[in-house]
Design a protein around this motif. Sequence first.
Motif, PDB file in Angstrom:
ATOM      1  N   ARG A 324      -7.557   0.912   0.646  1.00  0.00           N
ATOM      2  CA  ARG A 324      -6.179   0.387   0.754  1.00  0.00           C
ATOM      3  C   ARG A 324      -5.291   1.003  -0.339  1.00  0.00           C
ATOM      4  O   ARG A 324      -4.132   1.330  -0.094  1.00  0.00           O
ATOM      5  CB  ARG A 324      -6.187  -1.134   0.651  1.00  0.00           C
ATOM      6  N   ALA A 327      -4.451   4.514   0.663  1.00  0.00           N
ATOM      7  CA  ALA A 327      -3.408   4.514   1.693  1.00  0.00           C
ATOM      8  C   ALA A 327      -2.041   4.248   1.086  1.00  0.00           C
ATOM      9  O   ALA A 327      -1.037   4.847   1.483  1.00  0.00           O
ATOM     10  CB  ALA A 327      -3.738   3.465   2.758  1.00  0.00           C
ATOM     11  N   LYS A 333       1.328   4.976   2.495  1.00  0.00           N
ATOM     12  CA  LYS A 333       1.425   3.934   3.530  1.00  0.00           C
ATOM     13  C   LYS A 333       1.280   2.581   2.868  1.00  0.00           C
ATOM     14  O   LYS A 333       0.411   2.371   2.049  1.00  0.00           O
ATOM     15  CB  LYS A 333       0.299   4.117   4.559  1.00  0.00           C
TER      16      LYS A 333
END
Length: 338
Positions: A324, A327, A333
């Motif tokens: 995560r 990302a 993101k």
Amino acid sequence: MRALIKRVLWTGFVLATLLVAGMVWWVNSPMRLPAGVQSVDLSIEPGARPAAIAQAVANAGVQVHPQLLMWWFRLSGQARHLRAGGYEIMAGATPASVTRMLARGEESLRTLSLIEGWNWSQVRQALSRASDLKHDSQDLSNEALMQALGRPGVHPEGQFYPDTYSYAKGSSELALLRRAMHAMDTHLAAAWAERNPQVAVQTPAQALVLASIIEKETGRAQDRSMISSVFNNRLRIGMRLQTDPTVIYGLGPAFDGNLRKANLLNDTPYNTYTRAGLPPTPIAMPGKAALWAAVQPAQSKALYFVARGDGTSAFSESLDAHNRAVAQYQLRKQPAAK
């Protein structure tokens, strides 16, 4: 008869006064240098006698009578205190100021900075560019150089402490490297003596290797202990370090600035993606902070970190959390809302 004696004594007194006054004037008068020159270099060999030193001053280009200068060395009481070394005589220097300079050993010093995170190739390049340094290591192989420094069989990478070193003109590269090597010995020993008993590294040599990786991985000083914690945690459980700087180091001159997936899969002794444990040698010169971080890691369970893009790192205890973070910070993101 008395009048004659008085006249002789008076004449002698006047002559002595004039001689002393002349000497005082001479020793404090600027000596001339060659036209258009602001300074000359002077090299005094160990064991040189006052007459040879005075002659060396004249040979350097200073317009002074060496016999007079030699006698001034003796009259000043400094003849036995003149020191060998490399000096710079500036325009405006006087016999008195040159004598003080030689007696105090005020050598003309240059400096060379070895920078934290530099690798051995960069150190050798800096040495080759250093002004007024005797380049007596340039033609030596790594093996021969370490033999000359008294460390046969030791790879030179990371063995020298990054700092700014002063040296006199004509000093030896080997002498400077020996100072830097002993400085690293001292700092590494101090850090090792204060190590956390729970660190995964088992020897000072391993601590030096780990410190070099921390040095290359750290964007900001406050992250060092956490990065050390990640690597110590991984080493403790047998997890591969998977750190890019070691792979890049293993690529050597073949690295073009773009680390590719193929590079991560290409096995070399320094590829910590394909091999467990530490690489065989340091990959750079670690500074004091990295040395201490290697043996005093933060207390955490983190096993992963990723650069945020601002010089800091995000740390995670699990692979999911790490993905995560990747990302968010690497792929730009934002994680989905829960």
